[in-house]
Design a protein around this motif. Structure first.
Motif: not given
Length: 264
Positions: A135, A144, A168, A157, A160
C-alpha cells in the motif's frame, strides 16, 4: 482517512502514443479544474491492449510517459495514480503502475501480479508478472493498488485491508465479453469484502483499437453501492470519497472482530 475528491479518467488507447499523452494531459487538467485531489488513469492507457503493442510501445523505466506523468502531477498539484503502461526491464516487459505525489515525485510502483491468461488470449505471451504487493500513504489516507485481472483474487484485497487501506485503486481494461458479466460484480464484491472504496478507471470504447473494451469505469462505496459508472465513451468523473462512510460500514459490520474471534 480524510475526505477528498477523486478524479476518474476514462480514455481510449489509440495507436498514436503522442495523441494518448496529450489527451491524458488535457483530461487531468480538466479533472483538476473540477476539484480533483487524487486522479487515476486506466490500465494501458498509452498503449492499445494487444500483445503486439505491448512490445511496440514499451518504454524503459523513467522514460517518456513516466516523465510526462510526473510533470502533469506536479503542474496540477495532484496525486496521480498513473493507470499502467508497458515497461521494459532487461528482456522482460511489465504491466506497471506508478504513483506520483503533488510535487511529481514517485512514491509507489506496482507491477501487475496476476496476468490475463484465459482461453484464447495470454497476456503472459509478452508480459511478465510482478512479485510484490503493498500500500502507499498520502495526506488523505492509506491506499491499495491492483490492476484489472487482480480483481478476481480476493486474498490480495484482504491484504490491502490488513495493511490499513481504505481506498483501493484498480486501473482496468476489461473486454466486453468478460466485463458484461463480471466487472460490476467483482468491483462490488471487493468493496464489500474489504469495506473500502474501490476506484476502477477503465479504457474507453472506440471504433478502432479499443473497440472490444468494456469501459464502464466505476467507483464503488464500502457498502457495495455503485457511485459512478462512466459508460462506454471517453469521459471523466469527480467523486467525493468520505471517511464517515468507511468508518460507519466497518462499525455496522465489524468483520475484523469476527476474524480475530473465530476458531477453526
Amino acid at each position: 482517512m480524510k475526505d477528498f475528491n477523486v478524479g476518474i479518467i476514462q480514455l481510449p488507447a489509440t495507436g498514436d502514443k503522442e495523441k494518448n499523452l496529450k489527451t491524458m494531459e488535457e483530461y487531468i487538467s480538466c479533472a483538476k479544474n473540477k476539484g480533483a485531489d487524487v486522479i487515476c488513469l486506466p490500465e494501458m492507457w498509452n498503449c492499445p491492449y494487444q500483445n503486439s503493442y505491448f512490445t511496440k510501445f514499451a518504454e524503459e523505466d523513467f522514460g517518456k510517459t513516466y516523465k510526462k506523468m510526473s510533470e502533469v502531477a506536479r503542474k496540477n498539484e495532484v496525486y496521480l495514480i498513473g493507470g499502467s503502461i508497458p515497461i521494459k526491464s532487461g528482456e522482460k516487459i511489465y504491466n506497471r503502475s506508478y504513483v506520483f505525489d503533488k510535487e511529481g515525485k514517485e512514491i509507489y510502483r506496482y507491477s501487475k501480479i496476476n496476468l490475463f491468461d484465459i482461453e484464447g488470449y495470454k497476456e503472459s505471451d509478452t508480459i511478465s508478472g510482478g512479485k510484490s504487493l503493498g500500500v502507499f500513504e498520502t495526506e488523505y489516507g492509506i491506499f491499495g493498488l491492483a490492476i484489472c485481472f487482480d480483481l478476481r483474487f480476493p486474498e490480495l484485497f484482504q491484504s490491502f485491508r490488513n495493511y490499513g487501506a481504505e481506498v483501493i485503486f484498480v486501473p482496468s481494461t476489461f473486454m466486453k465479453k468478460t466485463g458484461e458479466v463480471h466487472f460490476h460484480l467483482l468491483n462490488r464484491a471487493r468493496a464489500v469484502d474489504t469495506q473500502c472504496y474501490i476506484v476502477s478507471p477503465a479504457i474507453a470504447r472506440d471504433a478502432k483499437l479499443s473497440k472490444n473494451a468494456y469501459a464502464h469505469s466505476l467507483c464503488v462505496s464500502p457498502s457495495g453501492e455503485i457511485i459512478a459508472d462512466l459508460g462506454e465513451e471517453k469521459n471523466l468523473a469527480i467523486v467525493k470519497l468520505e471517511n464517515e462512510k468507511v468508518k460507519r460500514e466497518r462499525e455496522k459490520l465489524p468483520l475484523e472482530v469476527s476474524r480475530k474471534n473465530r476458531k477453526l
